[in-house]
Structures are given as C-alpha cells and as structure tokens.
Scaffold this motif. Sequence first.
Motif, PDB file in Angstrom:
ATOM      1  N   ASP A 288      54.250  41.449  60.497  1.00 50.32           N
ATOM      2  CA  ASP A 288      53.550  42.265  61.126  1.00 50.32           C
ATOM      3  C   ASP A 288      54.204  43.464  61.278  1.00 50.32           C
ATOM      4  N   GLU A 289      55.399  43.253  61.938  1.00 55.85           N
ATOM      5  CA  GLU A 289      56.091  44.399  62.398  1.00 55.85           C
ATOM      6  C   GLU A 289      56.866  45.143  61.454  1.00 55.85           C
ATOM      7  N   MET A 290      57.141  44.690  60.289  1.00 53.11           N
ATOM      8  CA  MET A 290      57.592  45.491  59.090  1.00 53.11           C
ATOM      9  C   MET A 290      56.426  45.995  58.522  1.00 53.11           C
ATOM     10  N   TYR A 295      53.616  51.359  57.480  1.00 50.95           N
ATOM     11  CA  TYR A 295      52.258  52.073  57.946  1.00 50.95           C
ATOM     12  C   TYR A 295      52.716  53.373  58.610  1.00 50.95           C
ATOM     13  N   VAL A 296      53.575  53.297  59.619  1.00 50.69           N
ATOM     14  CA  VAL A 296      53.946  54.562  60.269  1.00 50.69           C
ATOM     15  C   VAL A 296      54.761  55.439  59.467  1.00 50.69           C
ATOM     16  N   LEU A 297      55.661  54.925  58.422  1.00 50.55           N
ATOM     17  CA  LEU A 297      56.402  55.823  57.416  1.00 50.55           C
ATOM     18  C   LEU A 297      55.325  56.622  56.526  1.00 50.55           C
ATOM     19  N   GLN A 298      54.393  55.781  55.835  1.00 53.23           N
ATOM     20  CA  GLN A 298      53.353  56.176  55.111  1.00 53.23           C
ATOM     21  C   GLN A 298      52.477  57.419  56.143  1.00 53.23           C
ATOM     22  N   VAL A 299      52.097  57.066  57.003  1.00 53.36           N
ATOM     23  CA  VAL A 299      51.369  58.090  57.853  1.00 53.36           C
ATOM     24  C   VAL A 299      52.202  59.440  57.976  1.00 53.36           C
ATOM     25  N   LEU A 300      53.717  59.254  58.569  1.00 52.02           N
ATOM     26  CA  LEU A 300      54.613  60.320  58.642  1.00 52.02           C
ATOM     27  C   LEU A 300      54.656  61.221  57.249  1.00 52.02           C
ATOM     28  N   THR A 301      54.809  60.291  56.226  1.00 48.23           N
ATOM     29  CA  THR A 301      55.060  61.016  54.992  1.00 48.23           C
ATOM     30  C   THR A 301      53.605  62.046  54.524  1.00 48.23           C
ATOM     31  N   PHE A 302      52.580  61.410  54.769  1.00 51.65           N
ATOM     32  CA  PHE A 302      51.323  61.954  54.227  1.00 51.65           C
ATOM     33  C   PHE A 302      51.163  63.250  55.448  1.00 51.65           C
ATOM     34  N   ASN A 303      51.720  63.071  56.646  1.00 52.77           N
ATOM     35  CA  ASN A 303      51.369  64.051  57.544  1.00 52.77           C
ATOM     36  C   ASN A 303      52.218  65.579  57.164  1.00 52.77           C
ATOM     37  N   LEU A 304      53.245  65.284  56.284  1.00 51.89           N
ATOM     38  CA  LEU A 304      53.964  66.393  55.921  1.00 51.89           C
ATOM     39  C   LEU A 304      52.907  67.284  55.051  1.00 51.89           C
ATOM     40  N   LEU A 305      51.814  66.981  54.703  1.00 51.20           N
ATOM     41  CA  LEU A 305      50.977  67.531  53.771  1.00 51.20           C
ATOM     42  C   LEU A 305      49.817  68.601  54.878  1.00 51.20           C
ATOM     43  N   SER A 434      48.699  54.912  64.526  1.00 51.63           N
ATOM     44  CA  SER A 434      48.087  54.262  65.608  1.00 51.63           C
ATOM     45  C   SER A 434      49.249  53.145  65.976  1.00 51.63           C
ATOM     46  N   GLU A 435      49.041  52.553  67.252  1.00 53.92           N
ATOM     47  CA  GLU A 435      50.199  51.618  67.921  1.00 53.92           C
ATOM     48  C   GLU A 435      50.156  50.377  67.401  1.00 53.92           C
ATOM     49  N   ASN A 436      48.872  49.768  66.827  1.00 57.35           N
ATOM     50  CA  ASN A 436      48.715  48.313  66.309  1.00 57.35           C
ATOM     51  C   ASN A 436      48.237  48.206  64.933  1.00 57.35           C
ATOM     52  N   CYS A 437      48.450  49.419  64.226  1.00 55.51           N
ATOM     53  CA  CYS A 437      47.866  49.256  62.797  1.00 55.51           C
ATOM     54  C   CYS A 437      48.928  48.590  61.895  1.00 55.51           C
ATOM     55  N   HIS A 438      48.694  47.878  60.900  1.00 53.21           N
ATOM     56  CA  HIS A 438      49.556  47.350  59.814  1.00 53.21           C
ATOM     57  C   HIS A 438      49.054  47.782  58.403  1.00 53.21           C
ATOM     58  N   ASP A 439      48.161  48.835  58.361  1.00 53.65           N
ATOM     59  CA  ASP A 439      47.351  49.112  57.320  1.00 53.65           C
ATOM     60  C   ASP A 439      48.241  49.927  56.222  1.00 53.65           C
ATOM     61  N   ARG A 567      58.588  49.079  74.256  1.00 50.51           N
ATOM     62  CA  ARG A 567      59.051  48.806  72.936  1.00 50.51           C
ATOM     63  C   ARG A 567      58.503  47.417  72.267  1.00 50.51           C
ATOM     64  N   ARG A 568      57.935  47.798  71.339  1.00 48.61           N
ATOM     65  CA  ARG A 568      56.969  46.793  70.561  1.00 48.61           C
ATOM     66  C   ARG A 568      57.552  45.830  70.239  1.00 48.61           C
ATOM     67  N   ARG A 569      58.778  45.837  69.710  1.00 50.91           N
ATOM     68  CA  ARG A 569      59.197  44.585  69.043  1.00 50.91           C
ATOM     69  C   ARG A 569      59.800  43.688  70.321  1.00 50.91           C
ATOM     70  N   GLN A 570      59.967  44.077  71.334  1.00 55.17           N
ATOM     71  CA  GLN A 570      60.546  43.211  72.579  1.00 55.17           C
ATOM     72  C   GLN A 570      59.356  42.812  73.258  1.00 55.17           C
ATOM     73  N   ASP A 571      58.142  43.022  72.637  1.00 53.06           N
ATOM     74  CA  ASP A 571      56.735  42.341  73.379  1.00 53.06           C
ATOM     75  C   ASP A 571      56.926  40.790  73.636  1.00 53.06           C
ATOM     76  N   LYS A 572      56.632  40.383  74.944  1.00 50.57           N
ATOM     77  CA  LYS A 572      56.686  39.023  75.133  1.00 50.57           C
ATOM     78  C   LYS A 572      55.332  38.535  74.919  1.00 50.57           C
ATOM     79  N   PHE A 573      55.224  37.032  74.799  1.00 50.60           N
ATOM     80  CA  PHE A 573      53.802  36.791  74.081  1.00 50.60           C
ATOM     81  C   PHE A 573      53.300  35.727  75.364  1.00 50.60           C
TER      82      PHE A 573
END
Length: 726
Positions: A288-290, A295-305, A434-439, A567-573
């Motif tokens: 999920d984290e990957m 997803y974030v990289l995809q969004v940032l790349t498209f935001n260049l448009l 988005s903070e929680n999106c994996h799409d 920090r998201r990857r240090q989230d506790k469960f």
Amino acid sequence: MPPPADTVKVAIEWPGAFPKLMEIDQKKPLSAIIKEVCEGWSLGNHENFALQIADATNFYITEKNRNDIKNGSILRLTTSPYQTAFKLNDRIQSSSMDAKLEALKDLANASRDITFAQEFINMDGISLLTQMVESGTERYQKLQKIMKPCFGDLLSFTLTAFVELMDHGIVSWDTFSVAFIKKIASYVNKSAMDTAVLQRSLAILESMVLNSQDLYHKVAQEITIGQLIPHLQGTDQDIQTYTIAVINALFLKAPEEKRQEMAHILAQKQLRSIILSNVIRSPTPINDEMAHQLYVLQVLTFNLLEDRMMTKMDPQDQAQRDIIFELRRIAFDVECEPNNSGSIEKRKSMYTRDYKKLGFINHVNPAVDFTQIPPGMLALDNMLYFAKHQQDAYIRIVLENSSREDKHECPFGRSSIELTKMLCEILKVGELPSENCHDFHPMFFTHDRSFEEFFCICIQLLNKTWKEMRATSEDFNKVMQVVREQIMRALTLKPNSLDQFKSRLQNLSYTEILKIRQSERMNQEDFQSRPILELREKIQPEIMELIKQQRLNRLCEGTCFRKISSRRRQDKFWYCRLSPNHKVLHYGDLEESPQGEVPHDSLQDKLPVADIKAVITGKDCPHMKEKGALKQNKEVLELAFSVLYESDEYLNFIAPDKHEYCVWTDGLNALLGKEMTSDYTKSDMDTLLSMEMKLRLLDLENIQIPEAPPPIPKEPSNYDFVYDCN
C-alpha cells in the motif's frame, strides 16, 4: 457489586516481586497513587518512579492519559521519565562500544513515548544525537572494517531514536545544521550502506524537505536524482518506497519554475523506465505504501500540465498561430496552394473552409477556441502531438469527417478541446495528491509522453463512438458522456500498458455500453405495480435485518486502524473488534498490521456497548478538530468517526477506506438501535432486494401482473357441492 465508575482494578508489576492487584481511584492524584505503590514494596523517593503500560509500547501513564486505563490492565512500576532520560543521556556517551550500543537501542525504544521524549529533549538530547551523527561516529568509522555490523547497528539505533523523537513534533526541523544534513546525505549517497541506516536517512531527508522550505534548498544541494536512482534498482521494496518518497518530496516542494527542470532531469535519468522495470513489473507485489508513493508521483507528473492547461492562447501571437497553420498543413497537404496564387479574399475563404473541416468553432480565427481555460493551450499541444506522431490517423479522421454531411461530421477541433478538458478532470490535473489514495495506473509509467498518448487513443475512440452513435452536432454532449463512461470503465480495470487500455476500449463499443446500461437498469429496476410495491415493503425488513447481522458479524471479526502521525510510514496500528455477544468493544495497540484476526485476549482495552452514547462522524469528531494537516484533508474527514461514551470521553477512528467506514458506522448505529444510513447500506439493500424480488417472481415470468387484485366472485346460491370426506 461492580466498582465505582471512577475506580479501575489493575495489576502492577515490579521486577523481582510478585505482581500486586490494586484498585486505582481516578480522582486521586497520580503522584499519590505512585507513592502508595512504592510504599507497598518499601521503595523510597517515590518521585523517581512512574507507571507504564506493561505491553510492547511501554507508554508512561500521565495525568493526561490516565483515563485510558481500563479494568484488568497490567501496569508496571518503573523509573520516572526524567530519571530514565537522565540515565540514557549519560549511557549513550559511554566510551564502551557495547554499552553505547545497548544504550542507543534502549533509547530508540523509549523515544516512541512522548512523555519520555519531552524529558530527553529538555536535556538537549536531540543536539547530542546530531553531534554524534556529525562527528561522534567518526571515531568508530576507523573500526568499521573490523566491526562493520556493530557500526551499522550503532548508527541505525542513533537515527531511529532521532526519527522517533522528531515524530512527536516537539522540535522544529529548521534547527539543524548544514553539517548534519551533509552527514545524512552522505549515507544516502554511499553505494554500500547498511539497509537500516539507509532507510532512516531517506526518511529524515523526506521529513526535512516536507517540513521546512529552507531545509528543502539545503537538501536539494546535497542530493541529486542520479544519487537516488541506484536505490531503485535494488530489490528491497522498503528502500525503493523511501527513495520515491524523497523524490516526491523534492518534486512537491520545488518552486514552480524549477519543477519543469526537475522533470527534465528525471526523464534524462530514465526514472520512469527504472520504476517500471524494478518496481511495477517486479515479482514482489506492490504494498500500500509503495502504491501511494507511485500515485503521488503520477499526480505530481500530471500536475506539470497545469501551466499549459491554464494558459490562454494569444490570438496575436504568431508562434502560437503557426501551430494551427501546421495542423492545417498536415491535414490538407495535397490541397495547399502556392503562396502567390489567388487574391487575399480567396485565400481567406480557403482558410475558413479548411478550419471548418478541422472542426473549429470559430472558422475565421480558430485561436479564439483556445482562450477557454481549462484546457487552454494544452488542447492545442495534444492536437499537434497527435497530428505529428500519428499522422495517418489524424488525416483519416479529418478527411473522413470533412466528407460527411454537415450535421453528421465529428468536429475534430471542438472534440479535442472538450476531450482534453475531460481527461484533465479524470486525472485531476492541478489537484494536490490525496493523503490516503493508492490509485496509480501502471500504463502511465510505460511512456515518457503518457498524457499525449492517452489523448491520441481517446480522440480516436471519440471519433469511433461518434460514428457508432450516428451522432449529429446536437448529440455532442451525449457522445462526450458515453466516451467518459468508456474511459472510466477501461481505467477501472487498471490496464498494464497503453496497448492494453486501447484493447479494453475496443471491447467497450457504444453497443456494449448500451448493454451494460440496460443490464444495470434491469438490476435497479423498480417495478411500480401495487402488488410488487407491497411485496417489496414486506421483504424490506427481512433484508435490513440480514444487512444488520452482516455488519455486526463484520465488527466481530474486527478491523486494523491506523493512528496517523505526521509521517505516514511511521504510523502505529490498533485493532478493534466486537465481542461475539455484542456487548463489549475490545481494542488495543499493535506493533504492525496483523495477518488475519486478532484474538480478544490480546486486546487489553474494553468499552461496554451499554456505555456508548453516540456515534459522531466527519468534521464533528474531536480528532478532526485538532490542529494539523488532517483537518484540511477532505478524504480523511470522510473516513473519520468517533464513539462518545461516559461524559465527554471518545474513542477515535480513521477507517482504512470508505467500505470499512460504512461497515463500522452502520454496525455501531445498529448496536445503538439507530438506523443504518450509509451509502453501502443503500447499495446492499438495492442489490439484495432486487435479487430477492427476482427470485420470488420467477414463477410469474411472462405473466401480466394486474394493477389491482382480481374481484372476489359472488357467493354461490347453495353449498350442495360441499361434502364431508369422513
């Protein structure tokens, strides 16, 4: 007789002694309780002691969190946070390598607790750790060749403690020196580095960039994309995830004028193809984290448009007008006239005719068509890319439509502008991740010009759908709606390549879309005759009870929730589940996300359902009113809910997804005897009710159901036909 509401029964441990059972009065000061416990074991100086939760977290009990203690909790008497911090501060400065290593390991564990962290930070502990990283570890680097594992552990525990302490948000990131940044960057830049050290170094750099604009500039000077790329070429997915997170952070915080430059560097370094080969197409499943970082990289790349999308065309700019001339030249090359042929009026007439064939709204000055934002100049860029890179398809579409009757031609220019706008809406160009999106979509990582290629496929789809619908100019909006549906359905299937996406679209012809719509309409069909409506009303309570049982059974299975930190990857469960008798909610913290169900006995905390007063959702939840990034995140707000119990006590949740949110809010409302109102319940009700209705009406297929019940026949004149069987 149950204990008073302000009294909890607990067990308290002390090393080397038999645990004590004790009743704690929550109205009594904590210091008085600790004094009483110490006196029971004949321990003096009670101010040097504290109570901890006796589990993997080892969190200290304070006046703020003491209400979290539940009946049956196991506590541990231990040294106070101040004493522990003081001793560890001294131990980590030991001259003995083994003693130092053990002290740093203990510090890394203890730093997760905010009470301890505050005491250690007050002793200038952060500065001590940064000094150790900057210079203190150098004396051990000479021993690295003969004690390499020990050196790696030493540095790893130091950085782990640092990360845990900084996660509490007590110290500002702006306080760190360039020397510290250089040292952390050097661990990332080394080709052979301990995995744990590399992981934490990448995490520190990401936090620095995200939390301070000043540190962004300093980190950007020390780290280059070329130095990060090798970490993506390994097989450790955690390292790959942290690396992409650093790249995303640099991308996100870069000034607007530098983002295009950074994108150019990423393209030069073939980042996209490296991610495609080593991450997306790796045999290791993407976690999920990957998926979130991709997803974030995809969004940032498209935001260049976004810049081109929001740029209007200047009708007086000759360079921009030349692009339109180029579109005309490519489409009507065989019809081009010599420069000196004909009068100006004749040439204007020919241009107007050709622009009409190209499908522009303004035939005289097509530049006016591109003054609408969005999509602005981005639409013209897409049209030129299509004309140059798929010239045959471009010419075919233009000539094909110019040979049709006026009312049946598919206007290429107008279609391209509206399609570009639609694609920007679908891909949410210009919106922050988005903070929680994996799409993320793998196909967008298969081409350097993925948006333009996406447009090329979709514009051909639009032309094909137009012909299949036999559309006229009045049907333009209907065609666009069908095309949007085709694209969305194909994207939902997550194609791995653009060719696969194209293939999926081929199977989603207009005829197929009509079939899908008809099927969905049939499934949702609401028969209006009175007998059917009466049957529905009779069945509905049974279905609602079935849904209620499903929700409660799901709550009995339980769900793992995240405690979201800075920090998201240090989230506790933490895990919460309902007891089989539906009377108690069991919950407790976890070290990591569980595989399967968590047994009741491992969840220390309990909340009787009878004590629950209300279920609160969204922005009204107390944890959504607190200051922080979550308050601004609409998606997190939609997943938040809280359980109110006793007097102003809350159990706060953030569901992992919308499905779990609906299940839990429905289940909790069902326990309270309230109506289940979630979208998921409505959907389940429609589906199950439709299925049940169809099953019950199977025997009546092809039989006309009357609007009113048939009349009751008159009574017979006599009952002579009745006889006694006996």
